[in-house]
Scaffold this active site. Structure first.
Site, PDB file in Angstrom:
ATOM      1  N   ARG A 189      61.974 -50.653-121.642  1.00 12.89           N
ATOM      2  CA  ARG A 189      61.943 -49.450-120.807  1.00 12.89           C
ATOM      3  C   ARG A 189      62.116 -48.139-121.563  1.00 12.89           C
ATOM      4  NH1 ARG A 189      59.432 -51.434-116.305  1.00 12.89           N
ATOM      5  NH2 ARG A 189      60.512 -53.283-115.532  1.00 12.89           N
ATOM      6  N   ARG A 201      63.877 -55.528-111.138  1.00 15.95           N
ATOM      7  CA  ARG A 201      63.175 -56.720-111.637  1.00 15.95           C
ATOM      8  C   ARG A 201      63.949 -57.363-112.794  1.00 15.95           C
ATOM      9  NH1 ARG A 201      57.753 -57.196-110.631  1.00 15.95           N
ATOM     10  NH2 ARG A 201      58.054 -59.264-111.505  1.00 15.95           N
ATOM     11  N   ARG A 224      69.519 -48.798 -94.708  1.00 14.94           N
ATOM     12  CA  ARG A 224      69.819 -49.337 -93.369  1.00 14.94           C
ATOM     13  C   ARG A 224      71.060 -48.659 -92.803  1.00 14.94           C
ATOM     14  NH1 ARG A 224      70.591 -55.469 -92.952  1.00 14.94           N
ATOM     15  NH2 ARG A 224      70.261 -54.969 -90.751  1.00 14.94           N
ATOM     16  N   GLN A 281      61.280 -51.016-109.941  1.00 13.22           N
ATOM     17  CA  GLN A 281      61.003 -51.577-111.274  1.00 13.22           C
ATOM     18  C   GLN A 281      62.302 -52.066-111.934  1.00 13.22           C
ATOM     19  OE1 GLN A 281      58.243 -48.896-113.637  1.00 13.22           O
ATOM     20  NE2 GLN A 281      58.433 -47.671-111.806  1.00 13.22           N
ATOM     21  N   LEU A 282      63.337 -51.253-111.771  1.00 11.89           N
ATOM     22  CA  LEU A 282      64.628 -51.572-112.406  1.00 11.89           C
ATOM     23  C   LEU A 282      65.178 -52.929-111.959  1.00 11.89           C
ATOM     24  CD1 LEU A 282      67.256 -50.665-113.936  1.00 11.89           C
ATOM     25  CD2 LEU A 282      67.917 -49.486-111.824  1.00 11.89           C
TER      26      LEU A 282
HETATM   27  C1  LIG Z   1      55.140 -51.700-119.154  1.00 12.30           C
HETATM   28  C2  LIG Z   1      55.475 -52.663-118.045  1.00 12.30           C
HETATM   29  C3  LIG Z   1      54.551 -52.944-117.070  1.00 12.30           C
HETATM   30  C4  LIG Z   1      54.837 -53.838-116.037  1.00 12.30           C
HETATM   31  N1  LIG Z   1      53.897 -54.103-115.080  1.00 12.30           N
HETATM   32  C5  LIG Z   1      54.159 -55.007-114.099  1.00 12.30           C
HETATM   33  C6  LIG Z   1      53.194 -55.331-113.087  1.00 12.30           C
HETATM   34  O1  LIG Z   1      52.083 -54.800-113.091  1.00 12.30           O
HETATM   35  N2  LIG Z   1      53.517 -56.231-112.131  1.00 12.30           N
HETATM   36  C7  LIG Z   1      54.749 -56.852-112.112  1.00 12.30           C
HETATM   37  O2  LIG Z   1      54.990 -57.689-111.223  1.00 12.30           O
HETATM   38  N3  LIG Z   1      55.676 -56.557-113.035  1.00 12.30           N
HETATM   39  C8  LIG Z   1      55.432 -55.667-114.007  1.00 12.30           C
HETATM   40  N4  LIG Z   1      56.386 -55.367-114.941  1.00 12.30           N
HETATM   41  C9  LIG Z   1      57.713 -55.983-114.804  1.00 12.30           C
HETATM   42  C10 LIG Z   1      57.850 -57.213-115.727  1.00 12.30           C
HETATM   43  O3  LIG Z   1      56.920 -58.211-115.397  1.00 12.30           O
HETATM   44  C11 LIG Z   1      59.275 -57.797-115.596  1.00 12.30           C
HETATM   45  O4  LIG Z   1      59.499 -58.250-114.273  1.00 12.30           O
HETATM   46  C12 LIG Z   1      60.355 -56.801-115.942  1.00 12.30           C
HETATM   47  O5  LIG Z   1      60.028 -56.053-117.072  1.00 12.30           O
HETATM   48  C13 LIG Z   1      61.659 -57.550-116.198  1.00 12.30           C
HETATM   49  O6  LIG Z   1      61.541 -58.217-117.438  1.00 12.30           O
HETATM   50  P1  LIG Z   1      62.180 -59.616-117.746  1.00 12.30           P
HETATM   51  O7  LIG Z   1      61.780 -60.643-116.733  1.00 12.30           O
HETATM   52  O8  LIG Z   1      61.886 -59.932-119.172  1.00 12.30           O
HETATM   53  O9  LIG Z   1      63.742 -59.210-117.639  1.00 12.30           O
HETATM   54  P2  LIG Z   1      65.007 -59.919-117.020  1.00 12.30           P
HETATM   55  O10 LIG Z   1      64.767 -60.348-115.617  1.00 12.30           O
HETATM   56  O11 LIG Z   1      66.094 -58.944-117.258  1.00 12.30           O
HETATM   57  O12 LIG Z   1      65.209 -61.190-117.893  1.00 12.30           O
HETATM   58  C14 LIG Z   1      65.629 -61.113-119.246  1.00 12.30           C
HETATM   59  C15 LIG Z   1      65.106 -62.329-119.982  1.00 12.30           C
HETATM   60  O13 LIG Z   1      65.741 -63.500-119.441  1.00 12.30           O
HETATM   61  C16 LIG Z   1      64.823 -64.581-119.437  1.00 12.30           C
HETATM   62  N5  LIG Z   1      64.599 -65.006-118.044  1.00 12.30           N
HETATM   63  C17 LIG Z   1      65.041 -64.363-116.923  1.00 12.30           C
HETATM   64  N6  LIG Z   1      64.673 -65.046-115.831  1.00 12.30           N
HETATM   65  C18 LIG Z   1      63.993 -66.126-116.259  1.00 12.30           C
HETATM   66  C19 LIG Z   1      63.347 -67.199-115.615  1.00 12.30           C
HETATM   67  N7  LIG Z   1      63.317 -67.333-114.287  1.00 12.30           N
HETATM   68  N8  LIG Z   1      62.748 -68.133-116.364  1.00 12.30           N
HETATM   69  C20 LIG Z   1      62.757 -68.053-117.710  1.00 12.30           C
HETATM   70  N9  LIG Z   1      63.329 -67.048-118.418  1.00 12.30           N
HETATM   71  C21 LIG Z   1      63.946 -66.104-117.685  1.00 12.30           C
HETATM   72  C22 LIG Z   1      63.529 -64.078-120.099  1.00 12.30           C
HETATM   73  O14 LIG Z   1      63.592 -64.320-121.473  1.00 12.30           O
HETATM   74  C23 LIG Z   1      63.607 -62.583-119.831  1.00 12.30           C
HETATM   75  O15 LIG Z   1      62.850 -61.816-120.740  1.00 12.30           O
HETATM   76  C24 LIG Z   1      56.118 -54.469-115.985  1.00 12.30           C
HETATM   77  C25 LIG Z   1      57.066 -54.167-116.965  1.00 12.30           C
HETATM   78  C26 LIG Z   1      56.772 -53.270-117.987  1.00 12.30           C
HETATM   79  C27 LIG Z   1      57.827 -52.953-119.014  1.00 12.30           C
END
Ligand SMILES: Cc1cc2nc3c(=O)[nH]c(=O)nc-3n(C[C@H](O)[C@H](O)[C@H](O)COP(=O)(O)OP(=O)(O)OC[C@H]3O[C@@H](n4cnc5c(N)ncnc54)[C@H](O)[C@@H]3O)c2cc1C
Length: 233
Positions: free
Chosen positions: A169, A80, A92, A77-78
């Site tokens: 988080r 992501r 590995r 999760q982190l």
């Molecule tokens: C309660 C909860 C439940 C979740 N459940 C799921 C799930 O069921 N399935 C799943 O796949 N994920 C899930 N996630 C993960 C979630 O979808 C995100 O991948 C994760 O929280 C990272 O968030 P983020 O993309 O905003 O953060 P970061 O990757 O840190 O990005 C920070 C910010 O930068 C911008 N950004 C970064 N990359 C891009 C880009 N390519 N295009 C445009 N803007 C960008 C956005 O504004 C983003 O908010 C969950 C998260 C939470 C907190």
């Protein structure tokens, strides 16, 4: 057991953010801008940046954390969070350490569930070792290891990304393990940069809960907890 350390951070993180902000609005030389910054000015400037949404100066303050005793389920999760940098112990190259599995607290409290899970961990560990003994590489033997497998990770985020990370988080909606780690990271970050992180935490710390029907309904309690998150950093 979860272990989080703040390994290092930008020197004078708050002054660095304030300096970057002042530079945007001033014709003065950088050295003179820095000389003139008092703590009160830093505090006022940072509050203004957050109020106005001019948050890019916060990207100049970075924080590096070392984390141990967490599961691969959590680090999945982190990682992501794409704007952070990570270095994680490799399955590995590093041999998986005997019986280093994370047990969720809910399972820990239930005797039957605990026995079931521990038996599964033991079997996975045994099969992993048998595969190594048969001459298979760690990178293939690891396929039998559960998501509960303990891992270590180094995380670097700038303070703007940390705000976002803590919003998501530290919230009650996040899973217990990532929430515990994020809360500890925030406690340490507050110790190093109390002005930057004064209102950091889940979104309800500085506004209404955005979770709608998924809200924990405890905003008041959560807000109070994060406002007074102490630090011995
Ligand atoms: C309660 C909860 C439940 C979740 N459940 C799921 C799930 O069921 N399935 C799943 O796949 N994920 C899930 N996630 C993960 C979630 O979808 C995100 O991948 C994760 O929280 C990272 O968030 P983020 O993309 O905003 O953060 P970061 O990757 O840190 O990005 C920070 C910010 O930068 C911008 N950004 C970064 N990359 C891009 C880009 N390519 N295009 C445009 N803007 C960008 C956005 O504004 C983003 O908010 C969950 C998260 C939470 C907190």
């Amino acid at each position: 057991m979860l272990k989080v350390k703040l390994l290092q951070h930008t020197q004078k993180p708050e002054q660095t953010v304030a300096l970057a902000a002042r530079l945007c609005y001033s014709a003065m030389e950088i050295s003179k801008l820095r000389d003139k910054l008092t703590e009160e000015e830093v505090r006022a400037l940072l509050a203004k940046l957050l109020d106005s949404g001019h948050v890019t100066p916060f990207e100049h303050a970075s924080f590096t954390f070392g984390v141990e005793g967490v599961s691969r389920a959590m680090t999945h999760q982190l990682v992501r969070h794409r704007l952070a940098s990570f270095s994680q112990q490799s399955q590995r190259y590093a041999t998986f350490k005997q019986n280093s599995f994370i047990l969720p607290p809910s399972v820990q409290e239930d005797e039957k569930a605990r026995e079931l899970m521990l038996a599964h961990y033991e079997a996975a560990q045994r099969t992993y070792q048998q595969l190594l003994d048969l001459g298979f590489n760690k990178e293939d033997a690891r396929y039998v290891l559960p998501e509960a497998s303990a891992t270590k990770i180094i995380i670097t985020m700038n303070s703007r990304e940390l705000f976002h990370f803590f919003n998501l988080r530290c919230c009650e909606r996040a899973q217990w393990e990532i929430r515990a780690m994020a809360t500890e990271m925030l406690r340490l970050a507050k110790g190093a940069a109390p002005i930057i992180f004064e209102n950091a935490g889940p979104q309800c710390v500085k506004g209404p809960c955005p979770e709608g029907k998924f809200s924990c309904g405890n905003s008041k309690k959560v807000r109070a907890r994060f406002k007074s998150l102490a630090s011995d950093a």
